[in-house]
Scaffold this active site. Structure first.
Site, PDB file in Angstrom:
ATOM      1  CG  ASP A  82    -120.543 -37.098 -44.223  1.00 55.54           C
ATOM      2  OD1 ASP A  82    -120.347 -37.684 -45.293  1.00 55.54           O
ATOM      3  OD2 ASP A  82    -120.343 -37.619 -43.099  1.00 55.54           O
ATOM      4  N   GLY A 207    -113.717 -44.126 -41.359  1.00 54.14           N
ATOM      5  CA  GLY A 207    -112.253 -44.143 -41.211  1.00 54.14           C
ATOM      6  C   GLY A 207    -111.760 -44.539 -39.822  1.00 54.14           C
ATOM      7  CB  THR A 208    -113.143 -44.076 -36.401  1.00 49.05           C
ATOM      8  OG1 THR A 208    -113.283 -42.667 -36.572  1.00 49.05           O
ATOM      9  CG2 THR A 208    -112.719 -44.402 -34.965  1.00 49.05           C
ATOM     10  CB  THR A 230    -116.179 -42.541 -34.487  1.00 50.10           C
ATOM     11  OG1 THR A 230    -117.403 -42.694 -35.222  1.00 50.10           O
ATOM     12  CG2 THR A 230    -116.324 -43.176 -33.124  1.00 50.10           C
TER      13      THR A 230
HETATM   14  P1  13P Z   1    -116.185 -42.760 -38.575  1.00 47.02           P
HETATM   15  O1  13P Z   1    -117.192 -42.208 -37.629  1.00 47.02           O
HETATM   16  O2  13P Z   1    -116.071 -44.243 -38.501  1.00 47.02           O
HETATM   17  O3  13P Z   1    -114.852 -42.102 -38.452  1.00 47.02           O
HETATM   18  O4  13P Z   1    -116.728 -42.468 -40.053  1.00 47.02           O
HETATM   19  C1  13P Z   1    -116.839 -41.162 -40.502  1.00 47.02           C
HETATM   20  C2  13P Z   1    -117.648 -41.074 -41.731  1.00 47.02           C
HETATM   21  O5  13P Z   1    -117.544 -41.896 -42.614  1.00 47.02           O
HETATM   22  C3  13P Z   1    -118.591 -39.960 -41.847  1.00 47.02           C
HETATM   23  O6  13P Z   1    -119.324 -40.025 -43.023  1.00 47.02           O
END
Ligand code: 13P
Length: 276
Positions: A82, A207-208, A230
Site C-alpha cells: 500500500d 475506509g474507517t 485505522t
Molecule cells: P483508514 O485508516 O481510514 O481505514 O484508511 C486505510 C487506507 O486507506 C490505507 O491506505
C-alpha cells in the site's frame, strides 16, 4: 490455495456486484485474524502494508508472513504493498512475491505522476503483478500526518488511465485516512463522470468511518477495492487493554482484527455461493 492476483479478485467482485476488503496489517496475529474472517465468510480479501509503516528490513519479515498466510488459506488472498513511494521498496515487494503494488505519486504534478507510474508498470510486468495508482489526494497520510484532501478531477482521471493503463485507480473524492472529523462528504459525481469513458476498477482509501450507505454506493460505482486500516488498529489497541499477559494480548488482537474484518466484509458483500 495459490495467492490471488488483485486483477482477478476485482474482476470477480465486479461480476458479483461487491467490493473486496483490503486490510492493513502490522503483525502475524493481525494477519491471522483477517484471514480467519475471510475463511469464515468464504470471501477473498487482500492483505496490505504501507511503505511508511515499515522500518528497515521489516518488509521481508512481515511480507513473508503475509505470503505464507495467503498460501495456506482456503480462500484466495491477495498480498499488496500500500502507498509505495520508492522504487526500491516496490521492487523488493515484487521480488518477495506480492501480487500487487500501489505507487502513490498523488502529490506530484499529474504528468510526473503518470511518468513515475509508468516506470512502476514496467517494473511490475515481469512479475505479473497488478498496479494501483492514485489521483487527487486522500486527506491525511496513511500514518495520520496532516495532508490536504484534494478531490480528483474526472478529466485528469480519464487522461491518467489512458496514459498508464493501471489495473486499479485510487480516486480521492473527499475521503481521508484516519478518524474523520465530522461525517465525510464523498463526491460520487466525480466517479459518475469518469465512468462515462472508463471502466478501470476504482479504490476507496480511508475506509474507517465511512457509512454503510456510502460503502454500498461506492461499490456500486466501481470502487471495487476498499481499504481499512485505522478501524483495525483502534480495535486492536482497545482489545489489548487489561490483558493479563502478552499471550492473552496477542490473542485479543487477533480476535479484534477478525471482528473488524468480518464486519466490513459483510458490508462490502460476501462471495456468491458456488454452483454444485
Ligand atoms: P483508514 O485508516 O481510514 O481505514 O484508511 C486505510 C487506507 O486507506 C490505507 O491506505
Amino acid at each position: 490455495m495459490p495467492i490471488a492476483n488483485m486483477r482477478d479478485l476485482l474482476a470477480e467482485a465486479r461480476r458479483e456486484k461487491r467490493a473486496v476488503g483490503s486490510f492493513s496489517v502490522s503483525s502475524i496475529n493481525m494477519i491471522m485474524g483477517i484471514v480467519n474472517a475471510a475463511e469464515q465468510l468464504h470471501t477473498p480479501v487482500i492483505l496490505q502494508v504501507a511503505e511508511k509503516r515499515l522500518r528497515d528490513g521489516e518488509l521481508a519479515i512481515l511480507g513473508a508472513a503475509m505470503l505464507a498466510a495467503a498460501k495456506q488459506s482456503s480462500q484466495p488472498i491477495g498480498v499488496h504493498l500500500d502507498h509505495g513511494e520508492t522504487i526500491e521498496c516496490i521492487r523488493r515487494a515484487l521480488e518477495l512475491g506480492f501480487t500487487s503494488v500501489m505507487y502513490d505519486g498523488s502529490r506530484l504534478p499529474l504528468e510526473e505522476n503518470i511518468c513515475q507510474t509508468n516506470k512502476v508498470m514496467e517494473l511490475a510486468r515481469p512479475f505479473h503483478a497488478a498496479v494501483e495508482a492514485e489521483i487527487g489526494s486522500v486527506g491525511k497520510t496513511e500514518t495520520g500526518q496532516a495532508a490536504p484532501a484534494i478531490c480528483a478531477k474526472p478529466e485528469e482521471g480519464v487522461h491518467f488511465l489512458k496514459e498508464t493503463g493501471v489495473d486499479a485507480l485510487a480516486v480521492a473524492i473527499g475521503n481521508a485516512h484516519g478518524v474523520y472529523v465530522g461525517a465525510p462528504h464523498l463526491r460520487f459525481e466525480v466517479l459518475e463522470e469518469m465512468l462515462k469513458s472508463c471502466d478501470t476498477p476504482f479504490v476507496l482509501h480511508g475506509g474507517t468511518g465511512i457509512s454503510d450507505a456510502d460503502f454500498h454506493r461506492a461499490a456500486q460505482l466501481g470502487m471495487l477495492k476498499i481499504n481499512i486500516a485505522t478501524a483495525t488498529f483502534m480495535a486492536a489497541t482497545q482489545a489489548a487493554q487489561g490483558a493479563q499477559d502478552y499471550f492473552e494480548m496477542i490473542r485479543r488482537i487477533e480476535a479484534a482484527a477478525e471482528q473488524v474484518a468480518m464486519h466490513h466484509i459483510r458490508i462490502f458483500g460476501v462471495k456468491a455461493k458456488e454452483e454444485v
